[in-house]
Structure formats: C-alpha cells, structure tokens
Design an enzyme around this catalytic site. Sequence first.
Site, PDB file in Angstrom:
ATOM      1  N   CYS A 170      64.774   9.687  60.127  1.00  0.00           N
ATOM      2  CA  CYS A 170      63.818   9.855  61.225  1.00  0.00           C
ATOM      3  C   CYS A 170      62.935   8.617  61.353  1.00  0.00           C
ATOM      4  CB  CYS A 170      62.931  11.072  60.983  1.00  0.00           C
ATOM      5  SG  CYS A 170      63.854  12.609  60.838  1.00  0.00           S
TER       6      CYS A 170
ATOM      7  N   CYS B   7      61.570  12.378  56.207  1.00  0.00           N
ATOM      8  CA  CYS B   7      62.981  12.165  56.550  1.00  0.00           C
ATOM      9  C   CYS B   7      63.249  10.686  56.821  1.00  0.00           C
ATOM     10  CB  CYS B   7      63.318  13.048  57.750  1.00  0.00           C
ATOM     11  SG  CYS B   7      64.649  12.475  58.797  1.00  0.00           S
TER      12      CYS B   7
END
Lengths: 305, 104
Positions: free
Chosen positions: B34, B31
Amino acid sequence: MKIYDVLVIGGGPGGNTAALYAARSGLSVAVLEKLSAGGQMATTSVIDNYPGFPDGVDGFELGQQMEQQAQKYGAETIYGEVTEADLLAEPKVIRSSEGDFAGRTVVLATGAYPRELGLPGEQDLRGRGVAYCATCDGMMFRDKTVVVNGGGNTAVEDALYLSRLCAKVYLVHRRDQLRASAVYRRALDEQGVEILWNSRVTALKREKRLTAVELEDVKTGEKRELPCDGIFVAIGRVPDTGLFTGQLELDSAGYIVADESCRTSVPGVFAVGDVRTKAVRQVITAAADGANAAHFAEEYLLNQL
Amino acid sequence: MTPIELTKENFESVVLQSELPVLVDFWAPWCGYCRRIAPVLDQLAKQYDGKLVVGKVNIDEQPELEERFGVEIIPTLFLFRNGETGEPIVNPGSKAQIEAWAGL
C-alpha cells in the site's frame, strides 16, 4: 526523442545510486520507475543491515530518500513501465508507457521478484491465502496458522516475523537442513516455529480461500495434507530480465552476466543490483554497484568522444 | 488535488454522488505494498485533477467500508462511476497498470 547520457531502468537502491553518481559527474540522467522508489526494499519495514542506521531504517523511507538525493543533483524520475528495450541500437532506445527515451548508456536495475510455486490455482489464490512477503501481508494472518515454504534467509526471517503474529507457524523445507545463517536457527526454536524437513508443497487445497497445503515427503513420496490459513512462498527470486533476453549475455538462471564493473556483454549497457550475477544480494551491494556502473558509464562516454 | 480520506460518513457524498469517476484505494498503514502505491495515487490525483477524484479508505479505521465492499486483500482499488463499481484491481504492479485498468 530525448537522449540522456545515462538512462536507468529501475528505481531501487542500485538504480538510484547509479543516478546519483552519474548526475554528480555532470551527466544527464533519467530513472524509469514503474511504481515508486525503493524496489524490493520498499516493502521492508525495517532494514537492520544498512550501515549508518543503528536503530534500523524503514525501507520505503530509504528508497524515497535515495530518489530525492539523486533528484537533488539533477537526475529525473519518470514513472513509466518499460515495454521494450533496444540495447543494441545507437543510442539505445527504451519504450515505455510514458513515451520513448534514448540513452547513450543504459543501466539495467530491474531487480528480481519472488519465485512462484508453479502450482495450479496459485495465481487465483494470491491474496486469498497465498502470499510472497511476510512483512507486507503478515498482518492479514494475525492469530492464524501459516506455512512458510523455503529454507534460505528470507524464509527464516519470514517465519520469525510471522511467529510473533500468528497462532502457529510451520516452516516447510525440501532438505534436511537450512541454508539460512546459523544465528537464525536458535531463534526459530525459541519462537516455537515447527520445521517440517524433507517436504515439498505439491498442491494448494481451497474453498474460497486456501484451506490446506498438500505436502510430499521427498524421501518416501508419502503425501499428507496440512490445514492452514496461509502460505508464504520464499523459495527464491527470479531476475526481471524478460525484456532483454537475446540482447545480452544472461546466465542459466536469467541473471545478467557482469562483474564488479557492472559492464555487460553489450558496450554501454550496465547491470546493477539483484539483476546482476553476484554472490551477495543486499541493499548495500546494490548501492555499491550503482557507484561502479556510473563510473564505468562515464568512462565509456569519454571514450566515445 | 491530493487524495481524499474517506470515511463511512463522507463515502456517500464524496464517492457515490460524485459527478467525476472516483478511484478508491483500500489500504492500511502497516501494508508494504500500500505504501509503495501511495506515491502513484498522489501523482494520479494531481495528473488527472478535474477528471478523476482519488480517495483512500484506511481499513483499520473504517472496518464498515472494508466489510461493505468485501475487501479481503490490500491494496485493493475500486473505480466508481455514477455510484457504481466494476471489478476491482488488487495490488497493481505499476502506474501504467492502474491507468489501463481505470481507462485513463
């Protein structure tokens, strides 16, 4: 209030290259970054068009390395969100969540963010089916049906990326041809991406999550629903210049007007990267701007003596 | 301190029974957003050492925790005080936004 020779707003490739060059010229430099290094490229897993990396380079890693390289020569990084900028003051004043800072020169490297559809419910569906970055959120749609909206390189790259993960990918474009590079066209066909021409998204249908999009045929005005699990919006970008409105010249789309010297309409204020008026917005052109801005910032400072 | 890796085994002791507030980040290695906030979480763990615990849940490895807290989007951040949590924040755009949300 601490005064820097060069105060850079934004820690993407443009900002950190400006910091690198200015620091190596012996100027005092700080970079204000609201999140972490790299800007938009930090969410790109592989950058294949930055020279020197024949096997591609991770955008996040490249951002970190650019920041470290600037720091190595003395540039400071301050992780603060800018709340106010007075570019007409002398020195120029930047207020942030980490305090106030002054710059004899300021380099604006705030970049751009994805344009939204502007449809009702869009904000609320963000993360519940509405996404803006295929490489970031694509994995959430493994084996699902998704729509990519747009006709430029970003949209086509997103569609190709998603076609390797998703059960079905539709590319919805309002025109009857793509603006994307020709090299992509064949790839789309090979990957089984279905292109829906002359169509625009007019509504988002939902339960708890997105369930379908409403499409309008721009020629006939006819509307229909296309069931899907997600939509990736890739209809362009918006420059992040809200804080500077009214202080320096912007073009009609909000980009800061500056030529290759990166000089803006305000002496001592420079614009680099995606936020500047330019034809090609890439990591390497942002980095090139950084070098130019540092050069002309130094020249400006010398003339002030 | 550096962020603590949370699992279904240590979640009770590290998060729910903590005397300090605990910031929990649900993330995954693939991600992009993230990864962008990861350096910020490292900074928060250091800056608020002794006042705040920072923990991370890798949803690929901890699907039970992902399910338990109904995480549909990452990164999602929860703040636990005395074992209880309020509204999470999804994909924060700045360090300042996380600090304001967490009341730091």
